[in-house]
Design an enzyme around this catalytic site. Structure first.
Site, short mmCIF file in Angstrom:
data_model
loop_
_atom_site.label_atom_id
_atom_site.label_comp_id
_atom_site.label_asym_id
_atom_site.label_seq_id
_atom_site.Cartn_x
_atom_site.Cartn_y
_atom_site.Cartn_z
CG ASP A 3 -1.71 -1.11 1.49
OD1 ASP A 3 -2.09 -1.74 0.50
OD2 ASP A 3 -1.99 -1.40 2.67
N1 URA Z 1 -0.93 -5.92 4.06
C1 URA Z 1 -1.39 -4.66 4.09
O1 URA Z 1 -2.38 -4.38 4.76
N2 URA Z 1 -0.75 -3.72 3.36
C2 URA Z 1 0.34 -3.97 2.63
O2 URA Z 1 0.90 -3.07 2.01
C3 URA Z 1 0.82 -5.29 2.61
C4 URA Z 1 0.16 -6.25 3.33
#
Ligand code: URA
Length: 254
Positions: A110
């Site tokens: 993310d």
């Molecule tokens: N899980 C998440 O919530 N975000 C990420 O970026 C990777 C795994």
């Protein structure tokens, strides 16, 4: 490859040495010991290969022999998106690594997530690493609100019902009050954040600290480095040796 084309290819021991398996001499020994196959057949010492099309395996593990393959490990900072091109013009992970040869992120983090991200132009390896059936482990360190009870940690370990289904068993350990280490081998969207939210402890900061065998505590946010040959081989082994079962357990691949 036809016999004529095989006669013109590159010598196998030279190819193996070029990608860092070992010295030419060591590679010759591996071939003589019958540990190397080309297109499923045990290779002889004089064997030549077409690096563009032949499938080479060492001890049953497919290894990338095409010239020009690159693998980068990036410590992604927060605020950078894991897409090749962002319509909103935000900074992307591709802006942090060399533009040539063109690479692609393996999976995604993310925008607000930090930590290790692999980028490569090795399509075959990317496919294996991202395919759910290979279920490579990913480890995250999450700062969360509050401190989960043992029962809440057990829910993370046993599986949590999310809107897209039950999560596979995970490893969960409280490293300090409000700091959780979670190891999962699925790659669902915002999975760690949603799992923590589901037990009532939203994530305030999330860092990926390991991808299968890859760790690097010295790489600073925004820095990248090429993988070593050993690391590439370790990744190739990680996606060749095991396959996740539908219940999240592991069994050897046939
Ligand atoms: N899980 C998440 O919530 N975000 C990420 O970026 C990777 C795994």
């Amino acid at each position: 490859m036809s016999d004529a084309a095989a006669a013109e290819g590159e010598r196998l021991q030279k190819v193996l040495a070029r990608i860092g398996i070992g010295s030419r001499r060591v590679c010759e020994e591996m071939i003589a010991q019958g540990r190397v196959t080309v297109n499923g057949e045990v290779a002889d010492l004089g064997r030549r290969v077409d690096v563009e099309s032949d499938r080479v395996e060492l001890d049953g593990v497919p290894i990338g022999v095409r010239p020009g393959l690159v693998h980068y490990l990036l410590n992604k900072p927060a605020g950078v998106v894991t897409t090749a091109d962002d319509p909103q013009g935000r900074p992307t992970v591709l802006g942090l690594v060399p533009a040539e040869p063109r690479v692609f992120p393996v999976g995604r983090l993310d925008m607000d997530t930090e930590g290790l991200l692999l980028l490569t132009n090795d399509g075959e390896l990317t496919h294996r690493l991202t395919h759910p059936s290979f279920g490579i482990e990913k480890e995250y360190v999450a700062q969360i609100q509050g401190s989960p009870t043992r029962a809440a940690l057990r829910r993370l370990r046993e599986g949590i019902e999310l809107e897209d289904g039950l999560t596979a068993p995970a490893e969960a350990a409280l490293l300090a009050p409000g700091v959780l280490r979670l190891t999962i081998h699925e790659g669902r969207n915002r999975q760690v954040r949603r799992m923590c939210e589901a037990i009532g402890h939203p994530v305030t900061r999330l860092v990926r600290s390991r991808i299968g065998p890859l760790v690097d505590r010295r790489l600073k946010p925004g820095q990248w480095r090429p993988l070593t040959g050993d690391e590439v081989r370790a990744l190739e082994r990680a996606v060749a040796g095991e396959r996740a079962t539908p219940d999240g357990g592991r069994r050897p691949r046939p």
